[in-house]
Design a protein around this motif. Sequence first.
Motif, PDB file in Angstrom:
ATOM      1  N   MET A  20       0.836  -1.199   0.000  1.00 44.07           N
ATOM      2  CA  MET A  20       0.000   0.000   0.000  1.00 44.07           C
ATOM      3  C   MET A  20       0.875   1.255   0.000  1.00 44.07           C
ATOM      4  SD  MET A  20      -3.014  -1.068  -0.402  1.00 44.07           S
ATOM      5  CE  MET A  20      -3.978   0.421  -0.179  1.00 44.07           C
ATOM      6  N   ALA A  21       1.998   1.208   0.696  1.00 43.70           N
ATOM      7  CA  ALA A  21       2.924   2.345   0.727  1.00 43.70           C
ATOM      8  C   ALA A  21       3.505   2.621  -0.660  1.00 43.70           C
ATOM      9  CB  ALA A  21       4.037   2.091   1.731  1.00 43.70           C
ATOM     10  N   LYS A  22       3.560   1.589  -1.499  1.00 41.58           N
ATOM     11  CA  LYS A  22       4.066   1.743  -2.869  1.00 41.58           C
ATOM     12  C   LYS A  22       2.938   2.124  -3.837  1.00 41.58           C
ATOM     13  CE  LYS A  22       6.101  -2.406  -3.027  1.00 41.58           C
ATOM     14  NZ  LYS A  22       6.875  -3.535  -3.583  1.00 41.58           N
ATOM     15  N   GLY A  23       1.740   2.391  -3.301  1.00 35.82           N
ATOM     16  CA  GLY A  23       0.629   2.805  -4.155  1.00 35.82           C
ATOM     17  C   GLY A  23      -0.105   1.651  -4.807  1.00 35.82           C
ATOM     18  N   ALA A  24      -0.114   0.491  -4.153  1.00 38.82           N
ATOM     19  CA  ALA A  24      -0.748  -0.704  -4.734  1.00 38.82           C
ATOM     20  C   ALA A  24      -2.211  -0.471  -5.084  1.00 38.82           C
ATOM     21  CB  ALA A  24      -0.642  -1.868  -3.760  1.00 38.82           C
ATOM     22  N   ILE A  25      -2.625  -1.154  -6.127  1.00 44.44           N
ATOM     23  CA  ILE A  25      -4.028  -1.149  -6.547  1.00 44.44           C
ATOM     24  C   ILE A  25      -4.619  -2.499  -6.146  1.00 44.44           C
ATOM     25  CG2 ILE A  25      -5.576  -1.127  -8.545  1.00 44.44           C
ATOM     26  CD1 ILE A  25      -3.592   0.837  -9.850  1.00 44.44           C
ATOM     27  N   ILE A  26      -5.779  -2.459  -5.517  1.00 43.91           N
ATOM     28  CA  ILE A  26      -6.452  -3.687  -5.110  1.00 43.91           C
ATOM     29  C   ILE A  26      -7.339  -4.143  -6.259  1.00 43.91           C
ATOM     30  CG2 ILE A  26      -8.077  -4.724  -3.484  1.00 43.91           C
ATOM     31  CD1 ILE A  26      -7.015  -2.600  -1.434  1.00 43.91           C
ATOM     32  N   VAL A  27      -7.113  -5.382  -6.693  1.00 41.13           N
ATOM     33  CA  VAL A  27      -7.905  -5.976  -7.767  1.00 41.13           C
ATOM     34  C   VAL A  27      -8.725  -7.118  -7.176  1.00 41.13           C
ATOM     35  CG1 VAL A  27      -7.834  -7.225  -9.962  1.00 41.13           C
ATOM     36  CG2 VAL A  27      -6.276  -5.308  -9.570  1.00 41.13           C
ATOM     37  N   ASP A  28     -10.030  -6.977  -7.248  1.00 41.32           N
ATOM     38  CA  ASP A  28     -10.969  -7.984  -6.758  1.00 41.32           C
ATOM     39  C   ASP A  28     -11.312  -8.885  -7.943  1.00 41.32           C
ATOM     40  OD1 ASP A  28     -13.351  -9.342  -5.908  1.00 41.32           O
ATOM     41  OD2 ASP A  28     -13.649  -7.778  -4.398  1.00 41.32           O
ATOM     42  N   GLU A  57      -3.207  -3.873 -19.762  1.00 44.06           N
ATOM     43  CA  GLU A  57      -3.828  -2.720 -19.099  1.00 44.06           C
ATOM     44  C   GLU A  57      -3.286  -2.580 -17.675  1.00 44.06           C
ATOM     45  OE1 GLU A  57      -8.182  -1.816 -17.183  1.00 44.06           O
ATOM     46  OE2 GLU A  57      -8.158  -2.851 -19.111  1.00 44.06           O
ATOM     47  N   ILE A  58      -3.181  -3.703 -16.963  1.00 42.71           N
ATOM     48  CA  ILE A  58      -2.681  -3.700 -15.582  1.00 42.71           C
ATOM     49  C   ILE A  58      -1.221  -3.244 -15.546  1.00 42.71           C
ATOM     50  CG2 ILE A  58      -2.115  -5.195 -13.620  1.00 42.71           C
ATOM     51  CD1 ILE A  58      -4.685  -6.839 -14.439  1.00 42.71           C
ATOM     52  N   LYS A  59      -0.422  -3.696 -16.500  1.00 47.30           N
ATOM     53  CA  LYS A  59       0.984  -3.289 -16.556  1.00 47.30           C
ATOM     54  C   LYS A  59       1.119  -1.781 -16.742  1.00 47.30           C
ATOM     55  CE  LYS A  59       3.342  -7.427 -18.196  1.00 47.30           C
ATOM     56  NZ  LYS A  59       4.143  -7.984 -19.288  1.00 47.30           N
ATOM     57  N   LYS A  60       0.187  -1.183 -17.495  1.00 46.55           N
ATOM     58  CA  LYS A  60       0.235   0.264 -17.749  1.00 46.55           C
ATOM     59  C   LYS A  60       0.013   1.072 -16.479  1.00 46.55           C
ATOM     60  CE  LYS A  60      -1.115   0.010 -22.581  1.00 46.55           C
ATOM     61  NZ  LYS A  60      -2.221   0.140 -23.545  1.00 46.55           N
ATOM     62  N   TRP A  61      -0.618   0.491 -15.472  1.00 43.19           N
ATOM     63  CA  TRP A  61      -0.823   1.203 -14.203  1.00 43.19           C
ATOM     64  C   TRP A  61       0.520   1.521 -13.565  1.00 43.19           C
ATOM     65  CZ3 TRP A  61      -4.780  -2.757 -11.816  1.00 43.19           C
ATOM     66  CH2 TRP A  61      -5.973  -2.708 -12.543  1.00 43.19           C
ATOM     67  N   GLY A  62       1.514   0.640 -13.773  1.00 44.83           N
ATOM     68  CA  GLY A  62       2.836   0.839 -13.193  1.00 44.83           C
ATOM     69  C   GLY A  62       2.861   0.783 -11.676  1.00 44.83           C
ATOM     70  N   LYS A  63       1.946   0.034 -11.101  1.00 39.92           N
ATOM     71  CA  LYS A  63       1.848  -0.075  -9.647  1.00 39.92           C
ATOM     72  C   LYS A  63       1.727  -1.539  -9.243  1.00 39.92           C
ATOM     73  CE  LYS A  63      -0.264   4.404  -8.910  1.00 39.92           C
ATOM     74  NZ  LYS A  63       0.839   5.098  -8.320  1.00 39.92           N
ATOM     75  N   PRO A  64       2.111  -1.849  -7.999  1.00 38.11           N
ATOM     76  CA  PRO A  64       1.914  -3.220  -7.523  1.00 38.11           C
ATOM     77  C   PRO A  64       0.421  -3.512  -7.381  1.00 38.11           C
ATOM     78  CG  PRO A  64       3.068  -1.883  -5.862  1.00 38.11           C
ATOM     79  CD  PRO A  64       2.763  -1.001  -7.018  1.00 38.11           C
ATOM     80  N   VAL A  65       0.084  -4.782  -7.356  1.00 40.63           N
ATOM     81  CA  VAL A  65      -1.311  -5.209  -7.275  1.00 40.63           C
ATOM     82  C   VAL A  65      -1.491  -6.136  -6.071  1.00 40.63           C
ATOM     83  CG1 VAL A  65      -3.088  -6.593  -8.436  1.00 40.63           C
ATOM     84  CG2 VAL A  65      -1.703  -4.989  -9.757  1.00 40.63           C
ATOM     85  N   ILE A  66      -2.576  -5.907  -5.336  1.00 39.82           N
ATOM     86  CA  ILE A  66      -2.992  -6.827  -4.286  1.00 39.82           C
ATOM     87  C   ILE A  66      -4.288  -7.454  -4.781  1.00 39.82           C
ATOM     88  CG2 ILE A  66      -3.735  -7.123  -1.893  1.00 39.82           C
ATOM     89  CD1 ILE A  66      -2.137  -4.572  -1.214  1.00 39.82           C
ATOM     90  N   ALA A  67      -4.262  -8.761  -5.008  1.00 38.91           N
ATOM     91  CA  ALA A  67      -5.449  -9.467  -5.496  1.00 38.91           C
ATOM     92  C   ALA A  67      -6.266  -9.963  -4.309  1.00 38.91           C
ATOM     93  CB  ALA A  67      -5.038 -10.645  -6.375  1.00 38.91           C
ATOM     94  N   CYS A  68      -7.596  -9.872  -4.434  1.00 36.47           N
ATOM     95  CA  CYS A  68      -8.472 -10.418  -3.401  1.00 36.47           C
ATOM     96  C   CYS A  68      -9.684 -11.062  -4.062  1.00 36.47           C
ATOM     97  CB  CYS A  68      -8.895  -9.338  -2.393  1.00 36.47           C
ATOM     98  SG  CYS A  68      -9.961  -8.050  -3.049  1.00 36.47           S
ATOM     99  N   CYS A  69     -10.383 -11.895  -3.298  1.00 30.38           N
ATOM    100  CA  CYS A  69     -11.589 -12.564  -3.785  1.00 30.38           C
ATOM    101  C   CYS A  69     -12.477 -12.840  -2.576  1.00 30.38           C
ATOM    102  CB  CYS A  69     -11.235 -13.824  -4.562  1.00 30.38           C
ATOM    103  SG  CYS A  69     -10.393 -15.085  -3.577  1.00 30.38           S
TER     104      CYS A  69
END
Length: 102
Positions: A20-28, A57-69
């Motif tokens: 989150m400190a690196k600006g992660a995007i949460i992907v559900d 598209e996700i790569k273009k965000w240039g941010k880490p991703v946290i996946a959840c379900c």
Amino acid sequence: MGLLSMLGLGGKSESISEFMAKGAIIVDVRTPGEYQGGHIKGSKNIPLNVLSEKIEEIKKWGKPVIACCASGMRSAQATSILKNNAVDAMNGGGWSSLQNKL
């Protein structure tokens, strides 16, 4: 820092806060219907069955991703797909427990 943390096996909370400190995007990665029934505010809904089609598209965000379900099973699969495509990703597990860690 404990041995497990150095091996990347430590508590998820530390990793989540680091992401989150690196600006992660949460992907559900649940279905749109599941997502509409409740989700983390600001998360993006990309169902697991279309995730591979959205990699560029996700790569273009240039941010880490946290996946959840719902439980952590689909997000584990999503994390594997993302990492295999050079996306900095982690499995956040079930969305409701992840929300409590944010």
